[in-house]
Write a protein that holds these residues in place. Structure first.
Motif, mmCIF file in Angstrom:
data_model
loop_
_atom_site.group_PDB
_atom_site.id
_atom_site.type_symbol
_atom_site.label_atom_id
_atom_site.label_comp_id
_atom_site.label_asym_id
_atom_site.label_seq_id
_atom_site.Cartn_x
_atom_site.Cartn_y
_atom_site.Cartn_z
ATOM 1 N N ARG A 79 0.828 -1.200 0.000
ATOM 2 C CA ARG A 79 0.000 0.000 0.000
ATOM 3 C C ARG A 79 0.867 1.257 0.000
ATOM 4 O O ARG A 79 1.756 1.398 0.833
ATOM 5 C CB ARG A 79 -0.914 0.009 1.221
ATOM 6 C CG ARG A 79 -2.063 -0.985 1.089
ATOM 7 C CD ARG A 79 -2.717 -1.252 2.414
ATOM 8 N NE ARG A 79 -1.887 -2.114 3.249
ATOM 9 C CZ ARG A 79 -2.259 -2.564 4.442
ATOM 10 N NH1 ARG A 79 -3.434 -2.221 4.945
ATOM 11 N NH2 ARG A 79 -1.462 -3.363 5.132
ATOM 12 N N VAL A 80 0.556 2.145 -0.937
ATOM 13 C CA VAL A 80 1.226 3.440 -1.015
ATOM 14 C C VAL A 80 0.297 4.446 -0.339
ATOM 15 O O VAL A 80 -0.908 4.437 -0.598
ATOM 16 C CB VAL A 80 1.474 3.822 -2.490
ATOM 17 C CG1 VAL A 80 2.115 5.196 -2.592
ATOM 18 C CG2 VAL A 80 2.351 2.765 -3.168
ATOM 19 N N LEU A 81 0.832 5.275 0.539
ATOM 20 C CA LEU A 81 -0.020 6.211 1.290
ATOM 21 C C LEU A 81 -0.430 7.411 0.434
ATOM 22 O O LEU A 81 0.187 7.707 -0.586
ATOM 23 C CB LEU A 81 0.707 6.695 2.555
ATOM 24 C CG LEU A 81 1.099 5.589 3.546
ATOM 25 C CD1 LEU A 81 1.638 6.198 4.836
ATOM 26 C CD2 LEU A 81 -0.079 4.665 3.857
ATOM 27 N N GLY A 82 -1.485 8.087 0.878
ATOM 28 C CA GLY A 82 -1.981 9.275 0.190
ATOM 29 C C GLY A 82 -2.612 8.901 -1.144
ATOM 30 O O GLY A 82 -3.178 7.814 -1.280
ATOM 31 N N ASP A 83 -2.481 9.794 -2.122
ATOM 32 C CA ASP A 83 -3.102 9.518 -3.417
ATOM 33 C C ASP A 83 -2.185 8.695 -4.325
ATOM 34 O O ASP A 83 -2.512 8.468 -5.491
ATOM 35 C CB ASP A 83 -3.531 10.830 -4.099
ATOM 36 C CG ASP A 83 -2.353 11.742 -4.406
ATOM 37 O OD1 ASP A 83 -1.187 11.331 -4.224
ATOM 38 O OD2 ASP A 83 -2.588 12.883 -4.828
ATOM 39 N N GLY A 84 -1.040 8.285 -3.798
ATOM 40 C CA GLY A 84 -0.146 7.423 -4.576
ATOM 41 C C GLY A 84 0.745 8.174 -5.546
ATOM 42 O O GLY A 84 1.564 7.568 -6.234
ATOM 43 N N GLU A 85 0.601 9.509 -5.564
ATOM 44 C CA GLU A 85 1.459 10.305 -6.452
ATOM 45 C C GLU A 85 2.610 10.884 -5.635
ATOM 46 O O GLU A 85 2.400 11.357 -4.516
ATOM 47 C CB GLU A 85 0.663 11.451 -7.096
ATOM 48 C CG GLU A 85 -0.416 10.987 -8.063
ATOM 49 C CD GLU A 85 0.123 10.055 -9.154
ATOM 50 O OE1 GLU A 85 1.212 10.338 -9.705
ATOM 51 O OE2 GLU A 85 -0.524 9.037 -9.445
ATOM 52 N N PRO A 86 3.834 10.868 -6.180
ATOM 53 C CA PRO A 86 4.970 11.429 -5.438
ATOM 54 C C PRO A 86 4.763 12.912 -5.132
ATOM 55 O O PRO A 86 4.175 13.636 -5.930
ATOM 56 C CB PRO A 86 6.148 11.240 -6.405
ATOM 57 C CG PRO A 86 5.713 10.194 -7.373
ATOM 58 C CD PRO A 86 4.228 10.289 -7.472
ATOM 59 N N LYS A 87 5.230 13.309 -3.929
ATOM 60 C CA LYS A 87 5.242 14.722 -3.537
ATOM 61 C C LYS A 87 6.700 15.146 -3.460
ATOM 62 O O LYS A 87 7.591 14.301 -3.341
ATOM 63 C CB LYS A 87 4.665 14.881 -2.129
ATOM 64 C CG LYS A 87 3.160 14.919 -2.048
ATOM 65 C CD LYS A 87 2.800 15.390 -0.633
ATOM 66 C CE LYS A 87 1.316 15.356 -0.372
ATOM 67 N NZ LYS A 87 1.018 15.760 1.022
ATOM 68 N N ILE A 88 6.920 16.454 -3.469
ATOM 69 C CA ILE A 88 8.291 16.926 -3.302
ATOM 70 C C ILE A 88 8.625 16.941 -1.810
ATOM 71 O O ILE A 88 7.916 17.548 -1.009
ATOM 72 C CB ILE A 88 8.453 18.322 -3.937
ATOM 73 C CG1 ILE A 88 8.174 18.244 -5.443
ATOM 74 C CG2 ILE A 88 9.845 18.875 -3.674
ATOM 75 C CD1 ILE A 88 9.056 17.268 -6.217
ATOM 76 N N GLY A 89 9.698 16.229 -1.455
ATOM 77 C CA GLY A 89 10.074 16.079 -0.052
ATOM 78 C C GLY A 89 11.019 17.178 0.422
ATOM 79 O O GLY A 89 11.260 18.166 -0.276
ATOM 80 N N ALA A 90 11.557 16.967 1.613
ATOM 81 C CA ALA A 90 12.385 17.981 2.278
ATOM 82 C C ALA A 90 13.675 18.288 1.516
ATOM 83 O O ALA A 90 14.291 19.323 1.748
ATOM 84 C CB ALA A 90 12.719 17.519 3.689
#
Ligand code: CO
Length: 134
Positions: free
Chosen positions: A100-111
């Motif tokens: 399971r991938v969390l959230g909507d499964g789309e990559p976000k820009i991290g720190a």
């Protein structure tokens, strides 16, 4: 699929106190704090020779870290981040394996300004896993 260990993230109730532990008690090099409103945290990076430690403090009580700190009031290991070359290919392979991938499964820009995804701890030995494309 997995590359290097990018960082281990530790949730702390008080970032200044956490910085003092790493800088003064442990004698490590610690970055200036930076706000990550998209992730609900303030963060510093402890720079080690082979990896980084991130100290995460919740921005407010709606932060995902706030809930973790209710269960772990003095702080604790929150997630571990592994590097991958192609985050979309990694995500698709893991989903095909049933993870399971969390959230909507789309990559976000991290720190670190790079695309990241989080994977469900129940699918990864009880550990929240972050993947970062490098
Ligand atoms: Co992280």
């Amino acid at each position: 699929m997995l590359g290097r260990l990018n960082h281990v993230a530790i949730a702390v109730p008080d970032l200044k106190a956490g910085v003092a532990v790493y800088e003064n008690t442990l004698g490590a090099k610690v970055s200036k704090p930076q706000a990550e409103p998209d992730h609900g945290v303030n963060v510093v990076f402890v720079e080690l020779a082979n990896t980084k430690i991130e100290l995460l403090e919740p921005i407010d009580e709606n932060s995902p870290i706030a809930k973790f700190l209710q269960k772990n009031p003095s702080g604790g290991m929150h997630h571990i981040c592994y590097e991958v070359e192609d985050i979309i290919a990694a995500r698709d392979k893991l989903k095909a394996e049933g993870a399971r991938v969390l959230g909507d499964g789309e990559p976000k820009i991290g720190a670190h300004g790079k695309p990241v995804l989080f994977l469900h701890p129940k699918d990864f030995c009880g550990t929240l896993v972050e993947l970062e494309q490098v």
